[in-house]
Design a protein around this motif. Structure first.
Motif, short mmCIF file in Angstrom:
data_model
loop_
_atom_site.label_atom_id
_atom_site.label_comp_id
_atom_site.label_asym_id
_atom_site.label_seq_id
_atom_site.Cartn_x
_atom_site.Cartn_y
_atom_site.Cartn_z
N TYR A 173 9.52 95.24 50.23
CA TYR A 173 8.23 94.53 50.17
C TYR A 173 7.47 94.92 48.90
O TYR A 173 6.94 94.06 48.20
CB TYR A 173 7.41 94.87 51.41
CG TYR A 173 6.19 94.01 51.59
CD1 TYR A 173 6.20 92.93 52.47
CD2 TYR A 173 5.01 94.26 50.89
CE1 TYR A 173 5.08 92.13 52.64
CE2 TYR A 173 3.89 93.47 51.04
CZ TYR A 173 3.92 92.41 51.93
OH TYR A 173 2.81 91.61 52.09
N ALA A 174 7.44 96.22 48.60
CA ALA A 174 6.71 96.70 47.43
C ALA A 174 7.29 96.16 46.13
O ALA A 174 6.56 95.87 45.18
CB ALA A 174 6.70 98.23 47.42
N GLY A 181 13.35 88.59 52.75
CA GLY A 181 13.44 87.73 53.93
C GLY A 181 14.67 88.02 54.76
O GLY A 181 14.61 88.09 56.00
N ASN A 182 15.81 88.22 54.10
CA ASN A 182 17.04 88.53 54.81
C ASN A 182 16.96 89.90 55.48
O ASN A 182 17.45 90.09 56.61
CB ASN A 182 18.23 88.49 53.86
CG ASN A 182 18.53 87.09 53.36
OD1 ASN A 182 18.26 86.11 54.05
ND2 ASN A 182 19.09 86.98 52.16
N TYR A 187 15.63 93.10 60.96
CA TYR A 187 14.72 93.77 61.90
C TYR A 187 14.39 92.87 63.08
O TYR A 187 14.30 93.32 64.23
CB TYR A 187 13.45 94.23 61.18
CG TYR A 187 13.64 95.43 60.29
CD1 TYR A 187 13.50 96.72 60.79
CD2 TYR A 187 13.97 95.28 58.95
CE1 TYR A 187 13.69 97.83 59.97
CE2 TYR A 187 14.17 96.38 58.12
CZ TYR A 187 14.02 97.65 58.64
OH TYR A 187 14.21 98.75 57.84
N VAL A 188 14.20 91.59 62.81
CA VAL A 188 13.95 90.63 63.88
C VAL A 188 15.13 90.60 64.84
O VAL A 188 14.96 90.66 66.07
CB VAL A 188 13.67 89.23 63.31
CG1 VAL A 188 13.64 88.18 64.43
CG2 VAL A 188 12.36 89.22 62.53
N ASP A 189 16.34 90.51 64.31
CA ASP A 189 17.54 90.49 65.15
C ASP A 189 17.65 91.76 65.97
O ASP A 189 18.01 91.73 67.16
CB ASP A 189 18.79 90.31 64.28
CG ASP A 189 18.86 88.96 63.60
OD1 ASP A 189 18.12 88.04 64.02
OD2 ASP A 189 19.65 88.82 62.64
N LEU A 214 3.16 91.34 57.35
CA LEU A 214 4.41 90.70 57.76
C LEU A 214 5.03 91.41 58.96
O LEU A 214 5.40 90.75 59.94
CB LEU A 214 5.40 90.68 56.59
CG LEU A 214 6.82 90.19 56.90
CD1 LEU A 214 6.81 88.78 57.49
CD2 LEU A 214 7.70 90.24 55.65
N PHE A 215 5.11 92.72 58.89
CA PHE A 215 5.89 93.42 59.91
C PHE A 215 5.26 93.33 61.30
O PHE A 215 5.96 93.43 62.31
CB PHE A 215 6.11 94.88 59.52
CG PHE A 215 7.33 95.47 60.16
CD1 PHE A 215 8.58 95.29 59.58
CD2 PHE A 215 7.26 96.17 61.35
CE1 PHE A 215 9.73 95.79 60.18
CE2 PHE A 215 8.39 96.68 61.96
CZ PHE A 215 9.63 96.49 61.36
N ARG A 216 3.96 93.14 61.37
CA ARG A 216 3.30 93.06 62.67
C ARG A 216 3.80 91.88 63.50
O ARG A 216 3.57 91.81 64.71
CB ARG A 216 1.79 92.95 62.50
CG ARG A 216 1.33 91.65 61.84
CD ARG A 216 -0.18 91.61 61.74
NE ARG A 216 -0.64 90.41 61.08
CZ ARG A 216 -1.93 90.07 60.96
NH1 ARG A 216 -2.86 90.87 61.46
NH2 ARG A 216 -2.27 88.97 60.36
#
Length: 253
Positions: A173-174, A181-182, A187-189, A214-216
């Motif tokens: 991210y930084a 995105g990938n 993390y979503v999976d 984003l991560f929230r």
């Protein structure tokens, strides 16, 4: 809905340990965080006592009891040997009975935690530790990479939750990495698999006011443990206002 914010106090302790005495007072700063609305406090004592000391763990355990509904989370390596006045992770947990114990595969040589468990290698050794912790009424979370096979093993071992190691996400991210995105999808999976297996989901490491936007959104995220960035932000914003800023980010839906 909201994500619970557990403030990691290690960096406050690190500043204190740079001088003799008890300034800044770690427990007093923990109280500021709870008064500001944080839902929990996290400490990660290590055998070398580079930041959090055993007495800090005891004092913060007592502090949290003053705040109904607030949780105390102790992180650490269950395989680390006692050293000096550090009695070992399980001894501290047995004495203080936190609500949650997050097991982390860090070593004495690591500057900070930088990877999740390899449960193919460590799973068998972890089983009796999980059972002991749970017999004390302590929820057990395992520090994990977003690796689907490893998360299945965490459920098979009997863990209550996983804490997703977010260091790689924060770095991508930084750097505005085009693969962010990938990576986030991994993390979503991982979160979706964990939920389907009945595991709770925590996350932590290098989360901050920017990347949390984003991560929230991670499915099923229940708790984040944030210390380093929160402490740095507090130098500019003040601790109370910083905690409130993170709490605003933890509001979802």
């Amino acid at each position: 809905m909201s994500i619970a914010l557990s403030v990691n106090l290690n960096k406050i302790a690190l500043i204190r340990n740079s001088r003799a005495g008890n300034y800044p007072d770690v427990t007093a700063h923990g109280r500021v965080c709870l008064d500001a609305g944080a839902q929990g406090l996290t400490v990660h004592p290590r055998p070398d006592q580079r930041h959090i000391r055993p007495q800090d763990v005891r004092e913060i355990a007592q502090l949290v009891k003053e705040y109904a509904g607030t949780e105390f989370n102790i992180e650490g390596n269950p395989f680390a040997e006692p050293l000096g006045t550090y009695p070992g992770l399980l001894a501290l947990v047995e004495e203080t009975r936190p609500h949650q114990c997050t097991l982390v595969p860090d070593t004495q040589q690591q500057l900070t935690s930088d990877h999740g468990f390899d449960l193919k290698a460590d799973g068998e050794r972890l089983v009796p530790i999980l059972e002991q912790l749970q017999s004390w009424g302590v929820r057990v979370s395992l520090f994990m990479d977003p690796d689907l096979e490893q998360i299945r093993l965490a459920q098979q071992l009997g863990a209550d939750r996983i804490e997703l190691y977010t260091g790689p996400f924060a770095e991508a991210y930084a750097q505005q990495d085009p693969e962010l995105g990938n990576l986030y999808q991994r993390y979503v999976d991982a979160a979706e698999l964990a939920r389907s297996l009945g595991l709770g989901i925590n996350a932590g490491h290098d989360l901050n006011l920017e990347n949390m936007t984003l991560f929230r959104n991670l499915p099923g995220l229940q708790e984040v443990s944030i210390g380093h960035a929160l402490t740095v932000d507090a130098l500019r914003m003040g601790l109370e206002q910083t905690v409130k800023a993170y709490l605003d980010l933890c509001k979802t839906g």
